[in-house]
Design a protein around this motif. Structure first.
Motif, mmCIF file in Angstrom:
data_model
loop_
_atom_site.group_PDB
_atom_site.id
_atom_site.type_symbol
_atom_site.label_atom_id
_atom_site.label_comp_id
_atom_site.label_asym_id
_atom_site.label_seq_id
_atom_site.Cartn_x
_atom_site.Cartn_y
_atom_site.Cartn_z
ATOM 1 N N ARG B 104 120.834 -61.818 63.413
ATOM 2 C CA ARG B 104 120.170 -63.132 63.343
ATOM 3 C C ARG B 104 119.219 -63.335 64.520
ATOM 4 N NH1 ARG B 104 125.358 -66.695 61.066
ATOM 5 N NH2 ARG B 104 125.043 -65.985 58.915
ATOM 6 N N ASP B 105 119.641 -62.917 65.727
ATOM 7 C CA ASP B 105 118.745 -63.002 66.890
ATOM 8 C C ASP B 105 117.474 -62.189 66.646
ATOM 9 O OD1 ASP B 105 120.584 -64.570 68.187
ATOM 10 O OD2 ASP B 105 121.361 -62.965 69.485
ATOM 11 N N LEU B 106 117.658 -60.986 66.096
ATOM 12 C CA LEU B 106 116.487 -60.124 65.848
ATOM 13 C C LEU B 106 115.575 -60.740 64.799
ATOM 14 C CD1 LEU B 106 118.259 -56.668 65.986
ATOM 15 C CD2 LEU B 106 116.476 -57.469 67.548
ATOM 16 N N PHE B 107 116.186 -61.380 63.778
ATOM 17 C CA PHE B 107 115.370 -62.058 62.767
ATOM 18 C C PHE B 107 114.511 -63.130 63.423
ATOM 19 C CE2 PHE B 107 114.334 -65.156 59.561
ATOM 20 C CZ PHE B 107 114.021 -64.385 58.457
ATOM 21 N N ASP B 108 115.151 -63.950 64.281
ATOM 22 C CA ASP B 108 114.411 -65.012 64.964
ATOM 23 C C ASP B 108 113.235 -64.445 65.761
ATOM 24 O OD1 ASP B 108 116.148 -66.880 63.952
ATOM 25 O OD2 ASP B 108 117.392 -66.983 65.752
ATOM 26 N N GLU B 109 113.457 -63.280 66.360
ATOM 27 C CA GLU B 109 112.424 -62.702 67.222
ATOM 28 C C GLU B 109 111.317 -61.996 66.440
ATOM 29 O OE1 GLU B 109 114.347 -60.243 70.223
ATOM 30 O OE2 GLU B 109 115.994 -61.689 70.293
ATOM 31 N N ASN B 113 106.692 -61.967 62.624
ATOM 32 C CA ASN B 113 105.669 -60.943 62.858
ATOM 33 C C ASN B 113 105.669 -59.879 61.773
ATOM 34 O OD1 ASN B 113 104.101 -61.427 65.329
ATOM 35 N ND2 ASN B 113 106.151 -61.603 66.238
ATOM 36 N N LEU B 114 106.873 -59.497 61.315
ATOM 37 C CA LEU B 114 106.935 -58.519 60.232
ATOM 38 C C LEU B 114 106.273 -59.063 58.974
ATOM 39 C CD1 LEU B 114 110.596 -57.185 60.684
ATOM 40 C CD2 LEU B 114 108.465 -56.000 61.247
ATOM 41 N N MET B 115 106.541 -60.339 58.685
ATOM 42 C CA MET B 115 105.996 -60.921 57.461
ATOM 43 C C MET B 115 104.476 -60.952 57.468
ATOM 44 S SD MET B 115 108.771 -63.908 56.704
ATOM 45 C CE MET B 115 110.500 -63.445 56.460
ATOM 46 N N ARG B 116 103.886 -61.109 58.645
ATOM 47 C CA ARG B 116 102.424 -61.059 58.727
ATOM 48 C C ARG B 116 101.886 -59.724 58.228
ATOM 49 N NH1 ARG B 116 100.602 -63.028 64.679
ATOM 50 N NH2 ARG B 116 102.223 -64.601 64.965
ATOM 51 N N GLN B 118 103.506 -58.026 55.798
ATOM 52 C CA GLN B 118 104.177 -57.821 54.511
ATOM 53 C C GLN B 118 105.351 -56.836 54.629
ATOM 54 O OE1 GLN B 118 100.457 -57.878 54.245
ATOM 55 N NE2 GLN B 118 100.975 -60.036 54.001
ATOM 56 N N VAL B 119 106.026 -56.845 55.768
ATOM 57 C CA VAL B 119 107.218 -56.004 55.934
ATOM 58 C C VAL B 119 108.441 -56.913 55.858
ATOM 59 C CG1 VAL B 119 108.488 -54.460 57.475
ATOM 60 C CG2 VAL B 119 105.991 -54.337 57.361
ATOM 61 N N LEU B 120 109.342 -56.581 54.943
ATOM 62 C CA LEU B 120 110.570 -57.356 54.816
ATOM 63 C C LEU B 120 111.492 -57.107 56.003
ATOM 64 C CD1 LEU B 120 111.825 -57.124 51.141
ATOM 65 C CD2 LEU B 120 111.107 -59.155 52.417
ATOM 66 N N PHE B 121 112.184 -58.139 56.424
ATOM 67 C CA PHE B 121 113.222 -57.970 57.443
ATOM 68 C C PHE B 121 114.461 -57.443 56.724
ATOM 69 C CE2 PHE B 121 116.804 -59.113 60.034
ATOM 70 C CZ PHE B 121 116.359 -58.911 61.333
ATOM 71 N N ASP B 122 114.727 -56.156 56.887
ATOM 72 C CA ASP B 122 115.778 -55.512 56.105
ATOM 73 C C ASP B 122 116.655 -54.667 57.023
ATOM 74 O OD1 ASP B 122 117.290 -54.209 54.170
ATOM 75 O OD2 ASP B 122 115.747 -52.677 53.830
#
Lengths: 252, 252
Positions: B104-109, B113-116, B118-122
């Motif tokens: 969750r911390d990594l998602f917040d960080e 930026n990944l979505m910009r 088009q990379v999914l947080f996976d």
């Protein structure tokens, strides 16, 4: 989902499809995904479908309606009879092209409306058979209407939930596998899929065709109570258990 | 892609992971996906990862860095030592929670930026092991940081390309399967995946743990030239061929 598999072998064709459709996990139903055009002595064409049921049903209807009688008169009137169907195409390559054109027509008609509802235009097909003196062939036709053909190197194609049932085919299915062995193989491949994925369900449809015969060999619907399929499932489970138990213990 | 499998059995744990990562099909590399925290007599925690390599590596680093020495002083300074890691969590449930908080911390960080791009947080994780007198447990932690735990009814979890290797586990893996048999099972399951999917590749990492022992049983990297794995692959292929050939012919 769906699981369909077709083997194009030296001896003939073996096709197997499940019948489960699901709008979501709480809305499942039984629809045949294996459609057979047979005029004994003249043609056998089998069509298997996966994807959006509304699209695949529309495709199957266009591809098989307007059955001309023996004098070439259309079942739905002469206007209809002039349109090509799988009953009239002169060869298997023309059958694959016709399936491709049909899915492209349906895309033109439906895709924009589907997209408004965030529904992907998804429909894939296996087309297998033999027409007259032509070659026995197996094609996979994609949603885009393009297609690929099987070869002796890769004698099988799958649609839908293909992964569970692929390892046994990858290991064993060869161009010179007999029809009888291939029937066992597709039943094993289907059983592995049925056991691991709820969206693939019984009954299943099985079809065999012997090269050059121009008539369907075996066409059978197999349900929970089919004695042979039960034997295959039990004996195969037993063979796997025995097989892994008889492996030597690790030497590390 | 990735294939990881972990069995939480009455006797202990058996874990297996491939090592292939791919940025695309023409850019593959070898990275371990099995990370082991072992302090013999006190804890064994194994962490397996699937998903975006940058995220999983960041997670593993946070979860395992700052190894306190025997006096509790942090390897990277006292500031770091105060942060919980898998070396310091008091129980397996706390290990699962820590993995969840970390992702969750990594998602917040990183996610925005990944979505910009088009990379999914996976990123998904298997966390298995035993701490002190606590229970041996196996958890699967999702990208969202929530988690599920295995049970005697469902004694295994898989990450990544799970479908090819699932049928054999569905049929055979039980809570009372021995560690030795489970080693054979995960190697068979991995072999089925390796044969059918190029994005899963050798070498593979194997780990066993005997319940209550608080030290790693076996940890082994298995490559193409491993004699036992070769034997398993050959004998298993042979068993499948024999098994399907020995099925009775259809009675129809």
């Amino acid at each position: 989902m769906t699981y369909c598999v077709a083997l194009n072998l030296e001896e003939g064709l073996v096709l197997c499809a499940d019948t489960r459709t699901n709008a979501s996990l709480d809305n499942i139903a039984t629809f045949s995904k294996l459609h057979v055009i047979e005029r004994p002595g003249e043609r056998v064409i089998a069509l298997m479908t996966a994807g959006n049921l509304a699209i695949t049903q529309a495709a199957v209807t266009r591809l098989t309606e307007s059955i001309p009688d023996i004098n070439g008169n259309g079942g739905n009137g002469d206007m209809e009879a002039t349109r090509a169907t799988l009953w009239t195409v002169p060869s298997m390559i023309e059958a694959a092209r016709l399936v491709g054109r049909t899915v492209r027509d349906l895309f033109d008609e439906d895709a924009s409306n589907l997209m408004r509802h965030q529904v992907l235009f998804d429909a894939t097909f296996l087309v297998a058979g033999q027409v007259g003196a032509g070659k026995q062939r197996l094609f996979m036709v994609y949603s885009a209407g393009n297609y690929v053909e099987s070869s002796p190197d890769t004698p099988f194609f799958q649609l839908g939930e293909h992964k569970y049932g692929k390892p046994i085919l990858d290991r064993v299915a060869k161009y010179d596998t007999s029809i009888e062995d291939a029937v066992k193989l597709v039943l094993i491949s289907m059983d592995s899929t049925l056991r691991s994925n709820l969206t693939v369900g019984l009954p299943i449809d099985l079809l065999t065709y012997r090269r050059g015969s121009l008539h369907v060999g075996l066409q059978r619907r197999i349900g929970e109570d089919d004695a042979y399929f039960r034997t295959v499932r039990e004996r195969w489970s037993e063979a796997l258990r025995t097989g892994y138990r008889s492996l030597p213990a690790p030497q590390w």
